[in-house]
Enzyme design. Sequence first.
Site, mmCIF file in Angstrom:
data_model
loop_
_atom_site.group_PDB
_atom_site.id
_atom_site.type_symbol
_atom_site.label_atom_id
_atom_site.label_comp_id
_atom_site.label_asym_id
_atom_site.label_seq_id
_atom_site.Cartn_x
_atom_site.Cartn_y
_atom_site.Cartn_z
ATOM 1 N N ASN A 23 37.240 38.019 41.363
ATOM 2 C CA ASN A 23 38.088 38.993 42.059
ATOM 3 C C ASN A 23 37.239 39.673 43.129
ATOM 4 O O ASN A 23 36.411 40.529 42.820
ATOM 5 C CB ASN A 23 38.614 40.016 41.041
ATOM 6 C CG ASN A 23 39.455 41.090 41.703
ATOM 7 O OD1 ASN A 23 39.803 41.000 42.876
ATOM 8 N ND2 ASN A 23 39.781 42.133 40.941
ATOM 9 N N LYS A 25 38.263 41.536 45.539
ATOM 10 C CA LYS A 25 38.811 42.833 45.972
ATOM 11 C C LYS A 25 38.804 42.916 47.507
ATOM 12 O O LYS A 25 39.131 41.933 48.176
ATOM 13 C CB LYS A 25 38.025 43.970 45.306
ATOM 14 C CG LYS A 25 37.882 43.753 43.806
ATOM 15 C CD LYS A 25 37.332 44.916 43.046
ATOM 16 C CE LYS A 25 37.228 44.543 41.566
ATOM 17 N NZ LYS A 25 36.827 45.634 40.713
ATOM 18 N N HIS A 110 46.287 44.850 38.331
ATOM 19 C CA HIS A 110 44.892 45.295 38.204
ATOM 20 C C HIS A 110 44.872 46.826 38.141
ATOM 21 O O HIS A 110 45.655 47.501 38.804
ATOM 22 C CB HIS A 110 44.069 44.789 39.393
ATOM 23 C CG HIS A 110 42.598 44.980 39.192
ATOM 24 N ND1 HIS A 110 41.983 46.197 39.390
ATOM 25 C CD2 HIS A 110 41.622 44.133 38.773
ATOM 26 C CE1 HIS A 110 40.688 46.075 39.103
ATOM 27 N NE2 HIS A 110 40.450 44.829 38.736
ATOM 28 N N GLU A 112 43.017 48.940 39.448
ATOM 29 C CA GLU A 112 42.842 49.631 40.734
ATOM 30 C C GLU A 112 44.187 49.799 41.430
ATOM 31 O O GLU A 112 44.445 50.819 42.082
ATOM 32 C CB GLU A 112 41.834 48.863 41.605
ATOM 33 C CG GLU A 112 40.406 49.115 41.127
ATOM 34 C CD GLU A 112 39.436 47.977 41.402
ATOM 35 O OE1 GLU A 112 39.756 47.065 42.173
ATOM 36 O OE2 GLU A 112 38.338 48.006 40.809
ATOM 37 N N GLU A 183 40.969 44.385 30.463
ATOM 38 C CA GLU A 183 39.969 45.043 31.304
ATOM 39 C C GLU A 183 39.993 46.544 31.033
ATOM 40 O O GLU A 183 40.796 47.271 31.637
ATOM 41 C CB GLU A 183 40.290 44.819 32.789
ATOM 42 C CG GLU A 183 40.185 43.399 33.247
ATOM 43 C CD GLU A 183 39.787 43.337 34.716
ATOM 44 O OE1 GLU A 183 38.778 42.701 35.018
ATOM 45 O OE2 GLU A 183 40.462 43.959 35.549
ATOM 46 N N GLY A 189 33.327 47.829 37.069
ATOM 47 C CA GLY A 189 32.418 48.257 38.134
ATOM 48 C C GLY A 189 31.426 49.330 37.718
ATOM 49 O O GLY A 189 30.776 49.941 38.555
ATOM 50 N N SER A 230 32.501 44.602 34.150
ATOM 51 C CA SER A 230 31.038 44.547 34.178
ATOM 52 C C SER A 230 30.474 43.283 33.529
ATOM 53 O O SER A 230 29.433 43.311 32.869
ATOM 54 C CB SER A 230 30.431 45.808 33.552
ATOM 55 O OG SER A 230 30.754 46.933 34.342
HETATM 56 P P1 PGA Z 1 33.599 44.164 37.682
HETATM 57 O O1 PGA Z 1 35.169 44.119 38.092
HETATM 58 O O2 PGA Z 1 33.245 42.796 37.172
HETATM 59 O O3 PGA Z 1 32.894 44.507 38.963
HETATM 60 O O4 PGA Z 1 33.477 45.208 36.636
HETATM 61 C C1 PGA Z 1 36.096 43.446 37.290
HETATM 62 C C2 PGA Z 1 37.468 43.610 37.853
HETATM 63 O O5 PGA Z 1 37.769 44.602 38.504
HETATM 64 O O6 PGA Z 1 38.323 42.733 37.655
#
Ligand code: PGA
Length: 272
Positions: A23, A25, A110, A112, A183, A189, A230
């Site tokens: 992903n 983003k 997601h 976000e 998630e 992140g 992460s």
């Molecule tokens: P990350 O993001 O691996 O940077 O924690 C995962 C995601 O947002 O799907």
Amino acid sequence: MPPAKRKSSSSQVVATSPLLVANWKMQLSIDQSLAAVKQLGAKLRPAQLAARVIVCPSFTSLPAVADVIARGPLELGAQDVAWDERGAYTGEVSPLDLRELGVGYVIIGHSERRQLLGETDAMVGRKMISATTHGLMPILCVGETADERRVNRQEMVVSRQLQAAFRSLPPPRAQRRLSIAYEPVWAIGTGQAAEPAAALTMRDFIHQVLVDLYGEGLADNNFRLLYGGSVTADNITDYVQPDAFHGALIGGASLKPLEFFSLIQRVNRAFV
Ligand code: PGA
């Protein structure tokens, strides 16, 4: 990090290739996305690949990336999809156009988008219908916030998200393999991945919700359960194993082709 609890209470075993979903983003420009898929594609040997590797660049990078990966083992995903085909939806992207570009997968719900862009459970449900109607494989994201976990509401939250996402969806057809990514929002992140054992407990819970919705056969055979938050090359096999998660959604660690490649190799080794 302690080793993952390999055996889980669920009897679920899915003999299928793991899914590794990058992903990206809004992190990479079009040029950077192209460079990343070229570098990654050059290293991957399709014949030795146990995993399916999906890259999800920004919408604007999709056409250029589609061109490059058409000649290699990588597959294409989008980060979102509109709930309708056509109409007055400023800024939205139609599932028809994603299909035309060769997109096969789409991330839906997601955290976000839920947190920063006001996406509700109801919108997520409509997008699930939109994706499946148009032959896009959804990668549905669910997960609790830190506050929700603090008061032990993670299962309630995830159950609500799942019910809303699947409420209006006809039962998935055999072997469609919808993906659900657990998630935890606090793990995304932050460098603080969930404890593998806790993540597997949630995996079993999600599986049970699917059994309640669709029965054992469909729940076992038609869903891939992924972990996200992460994930790195170092911890990926704490989560992705034949009897654990069937894949991962990877943000930060998928931005660097070499790290992502070593993550893919570790998963490959776990599945051969
Ligand atoms: P990350 O993001 O691996 O940077 O924690 C995962 C995601 O947002 O799907």
